[in-house]
Design a protein around this motif. Structure first.
Motif, PDB file in Angstrom:
ATOM      1  N   TYR A 271      -2.125  -1.637  10.223  1.00  0.00           N
ATOM      2  CA  TYR A 271      -2.101  -0.201  10.002  1.00  0.00           C
ATOM      3  C   TYR A 271      -0.985   0.415  10.827  1.00  0.00           C
ATOM      4  O   TYR A 271      -0.710  -0.028  11.944  1.00  0.00           O
ATOM      5  CB  TYR A 271      -3.441   0.435  10.410  1.00  0.00           C
ATOM      6  CG  TYR A 271      -4.576   0.094   9.477  1.00  0.00           C
ATOM      7  CD1 TYR A 271      -4.973   0.985   8.494  1.00  0.00           C
ATOM      8  CD2 TYR A 271      -5.246  -1.117   9.572  1.00  0.00           C
ATOM      9  CE1 TYR A 271      -6.017   0.679   7.626  1.00  0.00           C
ATOM     10  CE2 TYR A 271      -6.286  -1.430   8.712  1.00  0.00           C
ATOM     11  CZ  TYR A 271      -6.664  -0.526   7.747  1.00  0.00           C
ATOM     12  OH  TYR A 271      -7.688  -0.831   6.882  1.00  0.00           O
ATOM     13  N   GLN A 272      -0.346   1.447  10.271  1.00  0.00           N
ATOM     14  CA  GLN A 272       0.702   2.167  10.988  1.00  0.00           C
ATOM     15  C   GLN A 272       0.182   3.539  11.392  1.00  0.00           C
ATOM     16  O   GLN A 272      -0.668   4.113  10.724  1.00  0.00           O
ATOM     17  CB  GLN A 272       1.944   2.307  10.124  1.00  0.00           C
ATOM     18  CG  GLN A 272       1.712   3.084   8.844  1.00  0.00           C
ATOM     19  CD  GLN A 272       2.909   3.034   7.914  1.00  0.00           C
ATOM     20  OE1 GLN A 272       3.918   2.431   8.234  1.00  0.00           O
ATOM     21  NE2 GLN A 272       2.792   3.662   6.771  1.00  0.00           N
ATOM     22  N   SER A 273       0.710   4.050  12.478  1.00  0.00           N
ATOM     23  CA  SER A 273       0.289   5.359  12.969  1.00  0.00           C
ATOM     24  C   SER A 273       0.751   6.450  12.013  1.00  0.00           C
ATOM     25  O   SER A 273       1.865   6.412  11.495  1.00  0.00           O
ATOM     26  CB  SER A 273       0.888   5.605  14.351  1.00  0.00           C
ATOM     27  OG  SER A 273       0.603   6.912  14.784  1.00  0.00           O
ATOM     28  N   CYS A 274      -0.104   7.446  11.777  1.00  0.00           N
ATOM     29  CA  CYS A 274       0.256   8.581  10.927  1.00  0.00           C
ATOM     30  C   CYS A 274       0.845   9.730  11.747  1.00  0.00           C
ATOM     31  O   CYS A 274       1.284  10.725  11.177  1.00  0.00           O
ATOM     32  CB  CYS A 274      -0.975   9.085  10.168  1.00  0.00           C
ATOM     33  SG  CYS A 274      -1.582   7.921   8.940  1.00  0.00           S
ATOM     34  N   ASP A 275       0.849   9.590  13.064  1.00  0.00           N
ATOM     35  CA  ASP A 275       1.388  10.631  13.933  1.00  0.00           C
ATOM     36  C   ASP A 275       2.875  10.806  13.640  1.00  0.00           C
ATOM     37  O   ASP A 275       3.621   9.826  13.626  1.00  0.00           O
ATOM     38  CB  ASP A 275       1.183  10.225  15.392  1.00  0.00           C
ATOM     39  CG  ASP A 275       1.478  11.342  16.362  1.00  0.00           C
ATOM     40  OD1 ASP A 275       2.466  12.079  16.159  1.00  0.00           O
ATOM     41  OD2 ASP A 275       0.724  11.487  17.332  1.00  0.00           O
TER      42      ASP A 275
ATOM     43  N   ALA B  43      -2.758   4.486   8.760  1.00  0.00           N
ATOM     44  CA  ALA B  43      -2.732   4.211   7.325  1.00  0.00           C
ATOM     45  C   ALA B  43      -2.365   2.744   7.110  1.00  0.00           C
ATOM     46  O   ALA B  43      -1.508   2.195   7.811  1.00  0.00           O
ATOM     47  CB  ALA B  43      -1.720   5.099   6.631  1.00  0.00           C
ATOM     48  N   LEU B  44      -3.003   2.131   6.132  1.00  0.00           N
ATOM     49  CA  LEU B  44      -2.769   0.737   5.807  1.00  0.00           C
ATOM     50  C   LEU B  44      -1.324   0.525   5.367  1.00  0.00           C
ATOM     51  O   LEU B  44      -0.812   1.272   4.525  1.00  0.00           O
ATOM     52  CB  LEU B  44      -3.721   0.300   4.692  1.00  0.00           C
ATOM     53  CG  LEU B  44      -3.699  -1.148   4.258  1.00  0.00           C
ATOM     54  CD1 LEU B  44      -4.092  -2.071   5.408  1.00  0.00           C
ATOM     55  CD2 LEU B  44      -4.628  -1.350   3.078  1.00  0.00           C
ATOM     56  N   GLU B  45      -0.670  -0.481   5.963  1.00  0.00           N
ATOM     57  CA  GLU B  45       0.692  -0.819   5.532  1.00  0.00           C
ATOM     58  C   GLU B  45       0.615  -1.579   4.228  1.00  0.00           C
ATOM     59  O   GLU B  45      -0.224  -2.447   4.051  1.00  0.00           O
ATOM     60  CB  GLU B  45       1.391  -1.699   6.583  1.00  0.00           C
ATOM     61  CG  GLU B  45       1.952  -0.938   7.714  1.00  0.00           C
ATOM     62  CD  GLU B  45       2.854  -1.815   8.585  1.00  0.00           C
ATOM     63  OE1 GLU B  45       3.024  -3.025   8.299  1.00  0.00           O
ATOM     64  OE2 GLU B  45       3.372  -1.277   9.550  1.00  0.00           O
ATOM     65  N   THR B  46       1.519  -1.268   3.340  1.00  0.00           N
ATOM     66  CA  THR B  46       1.602  -2.006   2.080  1.00  0.00           C
ATOM     67  C   THR B  46       2.750  -2.983   2.167  1.00  0.00           C
ATOM     68  O   THR B  46       3.815  -2.651   2.701  1.00  0.00           O
ATOM     69  CB  THR B  46       1.798  -1.055   0.892  1.00  0.00           C
ATOM     70  OG1 THR B  46       2.935  -0.239   1.142  1.00  0.00           O
ATOM     71  CG2 THR B  46       0.587  -0.177   0.701  1.00  0.00           C
ATOM     72  N   PRO B  47       2.560  -4.201   1.685  1.00  0.00           N
ATOM     73  CA  PRO B  47       3.623  -5.226   1.796  1.00  0.00           C
ATOM     74  C   PRO B  47       4.853  -4.884   0.983  1.00  0.00           C
ATOM     75  O   PRO B  47       4.883  -4.097   0.127  1.00  0.00           O
ATOM     76  CB  PRO B  47       2.975  -6.490   1.276  1.00  0.00           C
ATOM     77  CG  PRO B  47       1.680  -6.116   0.662  1.00  0.00           C
ATOM     78  CD  PRO B  47       1.388  -4.704   1.026  1.00  0.00           C
TER      79      PRO B  47
END
Length: 71
Positions: A8-12, A67-71
């Motif tokens: 997951y990546q930060s949404c900040d 948020a989930l990272e998409t490949p």
């Protein structure tokens, strides 16, 4: 659905660390996560802070949580 190994990546808007889910039991409200790059800084996080999309239901960008990272 949350699964071990997901990143997951930060949404900040200021940025933040990427995290990887290490442990999660379906039905529980917390997941054990670590820094995705180093595998360090393990901590519990509420699953309500882990989202499938970086946008909200009305299309606005999220400003908090992950948020989930998409490949």
């Amino acid at each position: 659905m949350i699964q071990p190994g997901q990143i997951y990546q930060s949404c900040d808007p200021r940025g933040g660390p990427r995290i990887r889910v290490e442990r999660y039991t379906p039905g529980h409200n917390r997941a054990w996560v670590v820094d995705a790059d180093t595998g360090k800084r393990g901590r519990w996080i509420l699953v309500s802070a882990l989202h499938d999309s970086p946008t909200t239901g009305d299309g606005q960008p999220r400003r908090t949580a992950y948020a989930l990272e998409t490949p």
